[in-house]
Design an enzyme around this catalytic site. Structure first.
Site, PDB file in Angstrom:
ATOM      1  N   GLU A 212       1.287  -1.584  -9.355  1.00  0.00           N
ATOM      2  CA  GLU A 212       2.483  -2.351  -8.956  1.00  0.00           C
ATOM      3  C   GLU A 212       1.989  -3.736  -8.564  1.00  0.00           C
ATOM      4  OE1 GLU A 212       5.717  -1.546  -8.835  1.00  0.00           O
ATOM      5  OE2 GLU A 212       5.581   0.559  -9.403  1.00  0.00           O
ATOM      6  N   CYS A 246       7.002  -9.662  -3.505  1.00  0.00           N
ATOM      7  CA  CYS A 246       6.604  -9.634  -4.919  1.00  0.00           C
ATOM      8  C   CYS A 246       7.781  -9.956  -5.832  1.00  0.00           C
ATOM      9  CB  CYS A 246       6.045  -8.271  -5.268  1.00  0.00           C
ATOM     10  SG  CYS A 246       7.172  -6.929  -4.868  1.00  0.00           S
TER      11      CYS A 246
HETATM   12  P1  NAD Z   1      -3.700  -7.107  -0.157  1.00  0.00           P
HETATM   13  O1  NAD Z   1      -4.703  -8.179   0.084  1.00  0.00           O
HETATM   14  O2  NAD Z   1      -3.068  -6.425   0.992  1.00  0.00           O
HETATM   15  O3  NAD Z   1      -4.388  -6.069  -1.125  1.00  0.00           O
HETATM   16  C1  NAD Z   1      -3.753  -4.900  -1.514  1.00  0.00           C
HETATM   17  C2  NAD Z   1      -4.650  -3.732  -1.217  1.00  0.00           C
HETATM   18  O4  NAD Z   1      -5.800  -3.802  -2.055  1.00  0.00           O
HETATM   19  C3  NAD Z   1      -5.169  -3.700   0.214  1.00  0.00           C
HETATM   20  O5  NAD Z   1      -5.009  -2.408   0.733  1.00  0.00           O
HETATM   21  C4  NAD Z   1      -6.610  -4.099   0.078  1.00  0.00           C
HETATM   22  O6  NAD Z   1      -7.442  -3.561   1.077  1.00  0.00           O
HETATM   23  C5  NAD Z   1      -6.948  -3.542  -1.276  1.00  0.00           C
HETATM   24  N1  NAD Z   1      -8.094  -4.177  -1.910  1.00  0.00           N
HETATM   25  C6  NAD Z   1      -8.556  -5.418  -1.731  1.00  0.00           C
HETATM   26  N2  NAD Z   1      -9.628  -5.628  -2.521  1.00  0.00           N
HETATM   27  C7  NAD Z   1      -9.835  -4.495  -3.195  1.00  0.00           C
HETATM   28  C8  NAD Z   1     -10.786  -4.074  -4.175  1.00  0.00           C
HETATM   29  N3  NAD Z   1     -11.737  -4.886  -4.615  1.00  0.00           N
HETATM   30  N4  NAD Z   1     -10.682  -2.822  -4.672  1.00  0.00           N
HETATM   31  C9  NAD Z   1      -9.706  -2.007  -4.249  1.00  0.00           C
HETATM   32  N5  NAD Z   1      -8.783  -2.346  -3.339  1.00  0.00           N
HETATM   33  C10 NAD Z   1      -8.855  -3.566  -2.815  1.00  0.00           C
HETATM   34  O7  NAD Z   1      -2.520  -7.620  -0.973  1.00  0.00           O
HETATM   35  P2  NAD Z   1      -2.506  -8.705  -2.042  1.00  0.00           P
HETATM   36  O8  NAD Z   1      -3.405  -8.285  -3.143  1.00  0.00           O
HETATM   37  O9  NAD Z   1      -2.658 -10.049  -1.440  1.00  0.00           O
HETATM   38  O10 NAD Z   1      -0.965  -8.474  -2.437  1.00  0.00           O
HETATM   39  C11 NAD Z   1      -0.187  -9.473  -2.863  1.00  0.00           C
HETATM   40  C12 NAD Z   1       0.113  -9.224  -4.312  1.00  0.00           C
HETATM   41  O11 NAD Z   1       0.734  -7.955  -4.441  1.00  0.00           O
HETATM   42  C13 NAD Z   1       1.094 -10.217  -4.863  1.00  0.00           C
HETATM   43  O12 NAD Z   1       0.721 -10.563  -6.159  1.00  0.00           O
HETATM   44  C14 NAD Z   1       2.410  -9.437  -4.907  1.00  0.00           C
HETATM   45  O13 NAD Z   1       3.296  -9.912  -5.861  1.00  0.00           O
HETATM   46  C15 NAD Z   1       1.921  -8.067  -5.206  1.00  0.00           C
HETATM   47  N6  NAD Z   1       2.863  -7.063  -4.741  1.00  0.00           N
HETATM   48  C16 NAD Z   1       3.461  -6.294  -5.679  1.00  0.00           C
HETATM   49  C17 NAD Z   1       4.394  -5.363  -5.283  1.00  0.00           C
HETATM   50  C18 NAD Z   1       5.087  -4.476  -6.260  1.00  0.00           C
HETATM   51  O14 NAD Z   1       5.772  -3.568  -5.811  1.00  0.00           O
HETATM   52  N7  NAD Z   1       4.946  -4.673  -7.550  1.00  0.00           N
HETATM   53  C19 NAD Z   1       4.719  -5.231  -3.936  1.00  0.00           C
HETATM   54  C20 NAD Z   1       4.072  -6.041  -3.021  1.00  0.00           C
HETATM   55  C21 NAD Z   1       3.135  -6.957  -3.439  1.00  0.00           C
END
Ligand code: NAD
Length: 463
Positions: A212, A246
């Site tokens: 997602e 998102c």
């Molecule tokens: P985040 O930094 O919270 O990361 C998401 C998760 O990934 C965290 O739990 C983090 O610990 C983990 N993570 C970080 N690095 C990792 C790695 N190398 N390997 C595995 N896991 C790892 O969130 P973010 O990435 O900044 O989220 C923002 C993005 O998420 C935006 O692009 C947003 O559009 C998208 N998003 C999508 C949805 C959806 O439902 N499609 C919902 C919310 C956010």
């Protein structure tokens, strides 16, 4: 070293699953009800935790987190029994006497990795689906919303069956080490870049996965639309969670003849919702951390601000901001904004809109304000995105009856309601045949005569 040894919780979850505890309808229902109790009894603590993380108001937390999740639980409880029913299929005469059906089976032990922007929702909505489908689950909330992460860990440990659900808190290193272990399904919410890393980690164990992700969701405002309503809805959806959604409209494409009207209506709406100084509004959240705050400030530097633009480093405050004079090549158009900056681009012909949308990666959603049916159809049929919402924003993702997910770079797979149940289960086919008759015709040696009869039978009884 076996990861199951590193993570004793995972071994316990595997054992629980293997004993069939989570497969029973009664157990699934009890867990969903317990999750609901957690959301009711701890509503205030949850709201306080989310507020601590990025100053989101209690009303917004109810709308987008606890209230939403309680509805998802009610929907699952209502339909679970029918979702679990095996599907009988017809069996061609040539294979009779026999019966065929498939049932939806849980994967086993699943891993749910959540993002920070809806810190409760993005962990618990997939969990509802995972439990409804009869799985055990490990949840890794985002480290960027630490207060919510800790209430998830404490709350689920207290309310849910610890033999089947466990929360592992931590950051990137913890997420990476979890991904070294073998799970039966991985459900990841987060960015495109990390999504690719998660997918390659999943590939090591051939683990099925849902991603997602995000993207730049365009919002089109056509000639034929009620500009005042469009402006109010766009402003609400964009500045909810201070743009850290998102599904937020990333940028607006407005017909040039309605641009001035839309801009002034959006300015009015911002003042009506958040007052003359949104910094003082209890309903306007802050940017989650310094890194994202600085990223947004950099985007502001190169843009022409039409309204807003104020920032405050100490508070991580970025005002609701509208940008003009933006072109598809501007810096602000090169990646997902994920903050309260809203570029507005005017167009003359709808074809220009398609060019802009198609030249970018597939968004999670496309929004359109138009009362013209022809325009509605063209936008739906000539574009690609995870979802479409016409004459409103975000609400298509609030319907438990619609699957929610992305396409291409906004991810793949879907959840919410039945789609979530299906995501966390696989179709297992079962065929039951009678032992008799057992004609020699199916067995070798296949003489020319036998082969001829077989061919004839297949033509008489098509499959
Ligand atoms: P985040 O930094 O919270 O990361 C998401 C998760 O990934 C965290 O739990 C983090 O610990 C983990 N993570 C970080 N690095 C990792 C790695 N190398 N390997 C595995 N896991 C790892 O969130 P973010 O990435 O900044 O989220 C923002 C993005 O998420 C935006 O692009 C947003 O559009 C998208 N998003 C999508 C949805 C959806 O439902 N499609 C919902 C919310 C956010």
């Amino acid at each position: 070293m076996q990861k199951d040894q590193v993570l004793p919780e995972l071994a316990l979850l595997r054992e629980t699953f293997q004993h069939g505890i989570t497969r029973e309808l009664k157990w699934r229902r009890s867990q969903l009800l317990a999750l609901d109790t957690f959301l009711v009894e701890r509503e205030k603590d949850i709201a306080d935790a989310v507020h601590e993380d990025f100053r989101k108001s209690a009303a917004e937390t109810f709308l987008t987190e606890t209230g939403y999740l309680r509805g998802e639980i009610r929907f699952a409880l209502k339909h679970l029994k029918s979702w679990m029913k095996p599907h009988q299929v017809s069996v061609p005469l040539i294979y009779q006497p026999a019966k065929g059906y498939y049932s939806r089976e849980p994967y086993g032990v699943v891993l749910i990795i959540g993002a920070w922007n809806y810190p409760l929702n993005l962990c618990l909505a997939p969990l509802i689906s995972a439990l409804a489908a009869g799985n055990c689950a490990v949840i890794k909330p985002s480290e960027h919303a630490p207060h919510t992460s800790s209430i998830i860990a404490e709350g689920l440990g207290h309310y849910l069956d610890r033999r089947a659900v466990c929360v592992i808190e931590g950051g990137v290193e913890v997420a990476k080490s979890l991904l070294e272990a073998r799970f039966d399904y991985i459900f990841y919410t987060g960015s495109y870049t990390i999504g690719r890393e998660v997918m390659s980690a999943a590939a090591r164990h051939l683990t099925p996965i849902t991603l997602e992700l995000g993207g730049k969701c365009p919002c089109i405002v056509d000639m034929n639309s009620d500009i005042r309503v469009a402006a109010r809805r766009i402003v609400w959806a964009k500045f909810l969670n201070a743009g850290q959604t998102c599904l937020a409209p990333d940028y607006v494409l407005v017909h040039e003849k309605r641009e001035a009207e839309l801009l002034s209506s959006m300015r009015e709406a911002i003042t009506a919702f958040y007052g003359d100084d949104p910094r003082l509004s209890p309903d306007y959240p802050r940017i989650v951390n310094e890194q994202h705050f600085k990223r947004l400030e950099t985007l502001l530097v190169g843009s022409s601000v039409w309204r807003g633009g104020e920032t405050d480093f100490d508070e991580r405050y970025v005002a609701p901001t509208i940008l003009r004079g933006v072109t598809p090549t501007s810096a602000v158009m090169q990646s997902e904004i994920f903050g309260p900056l809203l570029p507005v681009i005017a167009y003359k012909e709808l074809e220009e809109v398609f060019d802009i949308i198609r030249s970018a990666k597939e968004p999670l959603a496309i929004y359109l304000f138009s009362s013209d049916r022809d325009v509605q159809e063209r936008v739906v049929h000539l574009s690609r995105s995870g979802g479409v919402c016409i004459n409103d924003l975000l609400f298509h993702a609030a319907l438990y009856t619609l699957p929610f997910g992305g396409i291409g770079s906004s991810g793949f797979g879907a959840y919410h309601g039945k789609a979530g149940f299906e995501t966390f289960s696989f179709k297992r086919s079962v065929m039951k045949r009678a032992l008799y008759p057992d004609p020699a015709l199916r067995y070798p040696p296949y003489s020319i005569r036998k082969f001829g009869i077989l061919k004839h039978l297949f033509s008489l009884f098509p499959l």
